[in-house]
Structure formats: structure tokens, C-alpha cells
Design an enzyme around this catalytic site. Structure first.
Site, PDB file in Angstrom:
ATOM      1  N   SER A  99      30.451 101.991  75.753  1.00  0.00           N
ATOM      2  CA  SER A  99      31.877 102.074  76.061  1.00  0.00           C
ATOM      3  C   SER A  99      32.048 102.178  77.569  1.00  0.00           C
ATOM      4  O   SER A  99      31.733 103.212  78.161  1.00  0.00           O
ATOM      5  CB  SER A  99      32.509 103.290  75.364  1.00  0.00           C
ATOM      6  N   LYS A 173      38.321  99.105  72.222  1.00  0.00           N
ATOM      7  CA  LYS A 173      37.742 100.442  72.124  1.00  0.00           C
ATOM      8  C   LYS A 173      38.641 101.476  72.797  1.00  0.00           C
ATOM      9  O   LYS A 173      38.811 102.600  72.288  1.00  0.00           O
ATOM     10  CB  LYS A 173      36.353 100.470  72.771  1.00  0.00           C
ATOM     11  N   LYS A 241      35.818 110.510  79.061  1.00  0.00           N
ATOM     12  CA  LYS A 241      35.434 109.328  79.840  1.00  0.00           C
ATOM     13  C   LYS A 241      36.217 108.103  79.377  1.00  0.00           C
ATOM     14  O   LYS A 241      36.727 107.329  80.187  1.00  0.00           O
ATOM     15  CB  LYS A 241      33.932 109.099  79.711  1.00  0.00           C
TER      16      LYS A 241
END
Length: 295
Positions: A99, A173, A241
Site C-alpha cells: 500500500s 485501496k 499511513k
């Protein structure tokens, strides 16, 4: 790439990458594994994996290279500073399941294309349970032809969907992480409110099941909140994050107002500062702290 099953190099044998690589081996793919801590890669040897001491050596004979690494900086380091890009076979496919920022994914695709290598950004959702069960949601961005070639490998790890050009997988995502993070916060706030009002939070969860509030978050994460079980299944530091990456993407797209993402990121930042890297269902701990509520 031949008609036979492609040879796969898997870079990053961690909480997610380990079970993903095991599923590839169980599906009959030849896998060469690399991890910064080689002992983690060596756990795959009994299942038939080869282990390489360097990432570059791992990819030399691979038709497909799968990466599952911590963040974009690590991905760039492994690809372009540890010799992987130079060692890749022309015509091979790199599938980055990490990711990272969409802009980073696009840059990596461009650099690899200059070397005759195709790149797919294919991050996942489903956590360690999905990785173990081979049921991950896989969101792939990049060339449609490359996706078709990679699909049999991806299907050994979950349910792949091609969502658009380079970078689109990472945007999908980010959308996933925004929805999950905001929903965790909403469920935590709702249970806190109900409990402070005298309702049994377990019974509230039960009452809400099957109505419009039903979700996997209400099912799984609410139960963890009720049980006070914050053993890490989804790391809060990783979720933060991803939310920060979503905020960065919004700035790049000149979308100035994303209030739910910003607030949820702030809550996760507070959780990490005050309670540490709990499971992301631990967001309720930060809400209780801000409201002076003892657990």
C-alpha cells in the site's frame, strides 16, 4: 511468460506476505522468496520454496515478481537501489501488492516500462485472516493485458479486480482504508455513546445486526471493542499511513475538503501517541481518552 505456471519471486515475507506466499506454493507455483530478515523466508522452505539472500538474485529467473513491503520508500529502495530493476527479465511482470501512494506507483510503472517490464499496482484488503485464507480483495491498476496474465497468480491469493490504469489500484485501496477507518471510528463512537447512556454495548451490537448499520466492522471490530481485545490484527500505524496517503492524494487532486479522512487520521495519530500501535479497533481507546471516560 510461458503457458506453464509462471515462476514467481515473492519479496517481503511478513504478516501478510508469509501466508500469501504459502498460498502460492500450495497452488503449485514455483516460488523464490526473499525477506530482509532471511529467517522469515526460510519458513517457506518446507513447502518447497527457494530462498535468496538478496532481492536481486530472487528475481533473476522470475516471470512474475510480487512485492509486499512496508511503504513506498521501501518499495523504491528494493526495486531501484537493491538491484531488482536491473535484474528483472524483459517481459516479466512486477505486481506491487504494497500500500503506497498512487503517485509512487505511477512513477515505478514508468521506470520499469523503460526496462521492458510491466508493472501492476495491486494492493489488498482483508488483513492477515484474508491472507491466510486466500480471500483477499485485490485491487489492480495497470495494463489490462498484464492483469490477464497475472490473474491466475492473483487468484491463488484472493479475488482480483482490474480497476483502471497505473495508480488506480492504490486509489482503490485508499478508498477502502477511508471507508474502513471512518466506519471503525463511527462504530467506536456509537458504542461509547450507548454505553455511557446505560445500554449494554454487546446487546446494542446484537440489536443493530441485520439493519442498515450492519457491516463487517460492526461484526468484527465492534466485538473486539466490547471484548477489549486490541491484539494487533490490523496495525494502527499502517492505517494512519494509508489515511495520510489519502490526504496527500486529495491535495494533489486539489480536493481541499476531506473532513472524515482528516478527523480519522487525527484520531489514529492520538491513539498511537497515547496508547501505542494497537489493533485499529483500538480507536475507541482514543475516543474514551478524549472524553475522559475510564475503560
Amino acid at each position: 511468460m510461458t503457458e506453464a505456471k509462471p515462476a514467481v519471486a515473492f519479496l517481503g515475507i511478513g504478516l501478510m506476505g508469509g501466508p500469501q506466499a504459502r498460498n502460492l506454493l500450495k497452488a503449485g507455483f514455483a516460488v523464490t522468496a526473499w525477506n530482509r530478515s532471511i529467517a522469515k523466508a526460510e519458513t517457506l522452505i518446507p513447502l518447497g520454496a527457494r530462498v535468496s539472500a538478496s532481492a536481486a538474485d530472487a528475481v533473476r529467473e522470475a516471470d512474475m515478481v510480487v512485492l509486499m513491503l512496508e511503504n513506498g520508500l521501501v518499495v523504491a529502495d528494493v526495486l531501484f537501489r537493491q538491484g531488482v530493476a536491473q535484474a528483472l527479465k524483459p517481459g516479466s511482470i512486477v505486481v506491487d501488492m504494497s500500500s503506497i501512494k498512487p503517485a509512487e506507483a505511477k512513477e515505478h510503472a514508468f521506470k520499469l516500462a523503460e526496462r521492458g517490464v510491466t508493472h501492476l499496482d495491486a494492493p489488498v484488503s482483508g488483513g492477515t485472516i484474508g491472507a491466510e485464507q486466500g480471500t483477499l480483495a485485490i485491487m489492480a491498476g495497470g495494463d489490462a493485458g498484464a492483469f490477464a496474465k497475472a490473474e491466475p497468480v492473483l487468484r491463488a491469493m484472493g479475488r482480483p479486480v482490474h480497476v483502471g490504469p497505473a495508480g488506480a489500484g492504490q486509489f482503490a485501496k485508499l478508498a477502502n482504508q477511508v471507508i474502513v477507518g471512518v466506519t471503525i471510528g463511527a462504530v467506536a463512537e456509537a458504542l461509547m455513546l450507548a454505553q455511557q447512556g446505560g445500554a449494554d454495548p454487546g446487546k446494542v451490537r446484537e440489536a443493530l445486526r441485520g439493519g442498515f448499520a450492519e457491516s463487517r466492522i460492526l461484526d468484527l471490530h465492534a466485538q473486539r471493542m466490547i471484548d477489549r481485545d486490541f491484539v494487533t490484527k490490523g496495525r494502527s500505524v499502517t492505517h494512519l499511513k494509508d489515511l495520510d496517503n489519502a490526504l496527500d492524494a486529495a491535495r494533489r487532486l486539489e480536493i481541499p475538503t476531506v473532513p472524515f479522512t482528516a478527523l480519522t487520521a487525527d484520531l489514529f495519530r492520538g491513539l498511537l501517541a497515547n496508547a501505542g500501535d494497537l489493533d485499529h479497533s483500538g480507536l475507541i481507546v482514543e475516543l474514551e481518552r478524549r472524553n475522559g471516560i475510564a475503560a
